[in-house]
Design a protein around this motif. Sequence first.
Motif, short mmCIF file in Angstrom:
data_model
loop_
_atom_site.label_atom_id
_atom_site.label_comp_id
_atom_site.label_asym_id
_atom_site.label_seq_id
_atom_site.Cartn_x
_atom_site.Cartn_y
_atom_site.Cartn_z
N GLY A 1 -3.30 17.74 -2.93
CA GLY A 1 -4.11 16.66 -3.46
C GLY A 1 -3.65 15.27 -3.10
N THR A 2 -2.50 15.13 -2.44
CA THR A 2 -2.03 13.81 -2.00
C THR A 2 -3.02 13.20 -1.01
OG1 THR A 2 0.26 14.50 -2.26
CG2 THR A 2 -0.14 12.56 -0.90
N LEU A 3 -3.28 11.91 -1.13
CA LEU A 3 -4.15 11.21 -0.19
C LEU A 3 -3.28 10.47 0.83
CD1 LEU A 3 -6.85 9.66 -2.55
CD2 LEU A 3 -6.96 11.80 -1.25
N ALA A 4 -3.65 10.61 2.10
CA ALA A 4 -2.95 9.91 3.18
C ALA A 4 -3.95 9.07 3.95
CB ALA A 4 -2.25 10.90 4.10
N LEU A 5 -3.63 7.80 4.11
CA LEU A 5 -4.47 6.87 4.84
C LEU A 5 -3.78 6.57 6.17
CD1 LEU A 5 -5.05 4.42 1.84
CD2 LEU A 5 -6.30 6.53 2.38
N VAL A 6 -4.40 6.98 7.26
CA VAL A 6 -3.77 6.89 8.57
C VAL A 6 -4.62 5.99 9.46
CG1 VAL A 6 -3.03 8.19 10.61
CG2 VAL A 6 -2.80 9.21 8.34
N SER A 7 -3.96 5.06 10.15
CA SER A 7 -4.70 4.15 11.03
C SER A 7 -3.94 3.89 12.31
CB SER A 7 -5.00 2.82 10.31
OG SER A 7 -3.79 2.15 10.00
N SER A 8 -4.66 3.40 13.30
CA SER A 8 -4.04 3.10 14.60
C SER A 8 -4.89 2.09 15.34
CB SER A 8 -3.89 4.37 15.44
OG SER A 8 -5.17 4.96 15.65
N THR A 9 -4.25 1.37 16.25
CA THR A 9 -4.98 0.48 17.14
C THR A 9 -4.20 0.30 18.42
OG1 THR A 9 -6.05 -1.68 17.39
CG2 THR A 9 -3.94 -1.65 16.23
N ARG A 10 -4.93 0.00 19.49
CA ARG A 10 -4.29 -0.32 20.78
C ARG A 10 -4.07 -1.83 20.91
NH1 ARG A 10 -2.66 4.65 22.77
NH2 ARG A 10 -4.40 6.09 22.97
N TYR A 11 -4.52 -2.61 19.93
CA TYR A 11 -4.45 -4.07 20.03
C TYR A 11 -3.76 -4.66 18.81
CZ TYR A 11 -7.88 -3.87 23.83
OH TYR A 11 -8.53 -3.62 25.03
N ASN A 12 -2.45 -4.72 18.85
CA ASN A 12 -1.69 -5.35 17.76
C ASN A 12 -0.78 -6.40 18.40
OD1 ASN A 12 -1.26 -5.22 14.80
ND2 ASN A 12 0.87 -4.93 15.42
#
Length: 334
Positions: free
Chosen positions: A218-229
């Motif tokens: 039930g743990t929530l994981a928010l995952v993000s990524s970008t090629r432009y940082n």
Amino acid sequence: MRIGLAGVGRIGAFHARTLAALDFVDDLVLFDAVPAAAKALADQVGAGIANDAPALLASGIDGLVIATPTPGHAALLRAGIAAGIPTFCEKPVAATLDETIDLANLVAAGEVPVHVGFQRRFDAGYQRARAAVAHGELGFVHTIRANTNDQAPPHAAYIPTSGGIFRDCNVHDFDILRFVTGREVATVYATGANKGAAFFAAAGDVDTGAAVLTLDDGTLALVSSTRYNGAGHDVRMEILGERGSIAVGLDDSLALDSAEEGVDFPRGPRKWSFMERFGPAYRAELTAFADVARGERPSPCTVRDALEAFRVAEACELSRAEHRAVALTEVKGL
């Protein structure tokens, strides 16, 4: 030890320099599809060269490191296994889910150890976070935030064979999420967007991705990524729990500026690439592989582990394409 390295591109050359500086490496033998590239790097690091992959495997090596472009991984991994040589393979072990499953079955049926290159498992911060979760320091964990933000995009020619942002970039987040929590992903909902160069969309990819993962507890994981940082290379994880929270990557190299007056954190300097960010982890990873090759420890990251991270990435790509939540039971596995 005598180590063979296949592939001398960006990560291969980095591995070659890392290996050449490690005390346990007595001899290093390089092979690349471009012989001149192998020769130039060999001259720099004091290594030998092999004219082709069979010659590399027959050169008396104690371990094989595969760092070629992704399309070459599976064939070289099969060849290393057939030759009975302990093998380290950069992720992914194969370009497709079906071949990854085949390789997981092949390794499981044999005795040749295979170590897959997910270097974050050897980063001190992630290891500390794993211990905090395992020992119950945070109480129950309810939310995890993980991000992989590249300072600048790779070359356009890389994207069509990369597998897409979730398979190429966030697969590291998916693996380390399993490593830190000891849990499996149950469902995903993923999306993506393009605001940068046209070559991402032309390849069916996105330059920025995000996913909400629900773990099997039930743990929530928010995952993000970008090629432009543009602010710098930024890889972090925040684990939020009932009794406490812990963060990985929250130091003076953090690629963020505070909007609050009088705040001098982070002071820098910032990091600009994954090789700079994870230099010590890469050294620890290859040192661990030497232990695996000598039979002193089991593989710390198996092909089965790589398969499970790949399955999450597959689910994210399916979710992005169909604009819906996807259960991991929809993705083929062992």
